[in-house]
Design a protein around this motif. Structure first.
Motif, short mmCIF file in Angstrom:
data_model
loop_
_atom_site.label_atom_id
_atom_site.label_comp_id
_atom_site.label_asym_id
_atom_site.label_seq_id
_atom_site.Cartn_x
_atom_site.Cartn_y
_atom_site.Cartn_z
N UNK A 159 38.17 39.70 40.37
CA UNK A 159 38.47 38.64 39.40
C UNK A 159 37.31 37.66 39.26
N UNK A 160 36.77 37.25 40.39
CA UNK A 160 35.66 36.28 40.39
C UNK A 160 34.42 36.89 39.73
N UNK A 169 38.01 45.06 37.28
CA UNK A 169 39.18 45.09 38.15
C UNK A 169 38.86 45.97 39.35
N UNK A 170 39.82 46.16 40.23
CA UNK A 170 39.60 46.94 41.46
C UNK A 170 39.21 48.39 41.13
N UNK A 171 39.91 49.08 40.20
CA UNK A 171 39.51 50.46 39.88
C UNK A 171 38.07 50.56 39.36
N UNK A 172 37.65 49.52 38.60
CA UNK A 172 36.30 49.58 38.05
C UNK A 172 35.26 49.44 39.15
N UNK A 173 35.53 48.53 40.11
CA UNK A 173 34.61 48.41 41.25
C UNK A 173 34.53 49.73 42.01
N UNK A 174 35.69 50.39 42.13
CA UNK A 174 35.73 51.69 42.81
C UNK A 174 34.91 52.72 42.05
N UNK A 175 34.98 52.68 40.72
CA UNK A 175 34.21 53.63 39.90
C UNK A 175 32.71 53.40 40.02
N UNK A 205 31.71 57.37 39.29
CA UNK A 205 32.36 57.67 38.01
C UNK A 205 31.71 56.85 36.89
N UNK A 206 31.26 55.64 37.25
CA UNK A 206 30.39 54.88 36.35
C UNK A 206 29.04 54.85 37.05
N UNK A 207 28.08 55.55 36.48
CA UNK A 207 26.80 55.76 37.16
C UNK A 207 25.92 54.51 37.23
N UNK A 208 25.99 53.67 36.20
CA UNK A 208 25.09 52.51 36.13
C UNK A 208 25.87 51.21 36.32
#
Length: 242
Positions: free
Chosen positions: A39-40, A50-56, A61-64
């Motif tokens: 969130x911060x 969000x948490x899933x995006x940080x995980x990606x 899953x998100x290379x850059x």
């Protein structure tokens, strides 16, 4: 029927940046919730995170990882951007941490210049605005004879114990002053602006400063342009000229 091998998604390859961010999050999670971190970071970077995006980001899953995200970790949690980019082994920006600690002690910093041997040769030095009681506390401790380390003989051990006792007494004295100050602030007998600060000069240690007042030295008024300065030999001071 489609080949099952072709329809199955291949597992992404974790990038170096992803691995480094994973290390950062693992360390930050010791004291903070991952949801709060996301969130911060999202608010600071002005990017939906969000948490899933940080995980990606971590898994690949998100290379850059966008630069805005890396900068946000630096701003919010002092994470060294070069660490996430794989250009440094130091996870946190120690200079930034030191500056933040410094800012808690020093209310203001200004730059002064002084003539150094010739008008064209100017030397910079800092004027720090520091609480007088803190400065005086440091002076008292600095004036104590420093005992030998490690203490071995009975006399050295006693000297070490005596030093520690005196340092403790100094801390107790100035903590009492701070406690009284807080009490007076709370009771309205003192306002924040009236807390006693002093301006103190921070000079490079390879220069010798001579303060001279032609009229009366005991009533010397702080005036950087009134100093005489020359470069002094670092080891041999026999060439010093008065």
């Amino acid at each position: 029927m489609k080949n099952e091998k072709n329809t199955k998604k291949e597992k992404p390859t974790q990038t170096l940046q992803g691995k480094r961010l994973q290390e950062v999050l693992k360390d930050l999670k010791k004291k903070k919730h991952i949801k709060d971190i996301a969130s911060v970071i999202g608010k600071t970077a002005h990017i939906s995170v969000d948490v899933p995006k940080l995980s990606q980001f971590c898994t690949g899953y998100i290379q850059h990882i966008p630069n805005e995200i890396i900068v946000a970790f630096h701003i919010c949690y002092n994470v060294n951007p070069l660490f996430i980019r794989g250009e440094s082994e130091v996870m946190y920006d120690n200079i930034l941490i030191e500056r933040e600690a410094f800012n808690k002690l020093v209310k203001g910093v200004s730059l002064e210049k002084i003539n150094c041997t010739t008008p064209d040769n100017m030397q910079d030095f800092l004027i720090l605005k520091v609480k007088r009681d803190f400065y005086n506390c440091l002076l008292e401790i600095a004036n104590l004879p420093v005992p030998k380390k490690p203490a071995e003989t009975k006399a050295e051990i006693e000297a070490d114990n005596q030093y520690n006792r005196k340092v403790s007494e100094i801390f107790i004295k100035y903590n009492k002053l701070r406690s009284d100050e807080k009490k007076n602030l709370k009771e309205g007998k003192l306002i924040e602006e009236n807390i006693s600060y002093g301006n103190y000069a921070l000079f490079p240690d390879d220069y010798v400063i001579e303060i001279a007042d032609d009229e009366e030295e005991s009533h010397y008024v702080f005036n950087p342009q009134g100093y005489k300065m020359h470069i002094a030999p670092k080891k041999d001071s026999s060439n010093h000229k008065d």
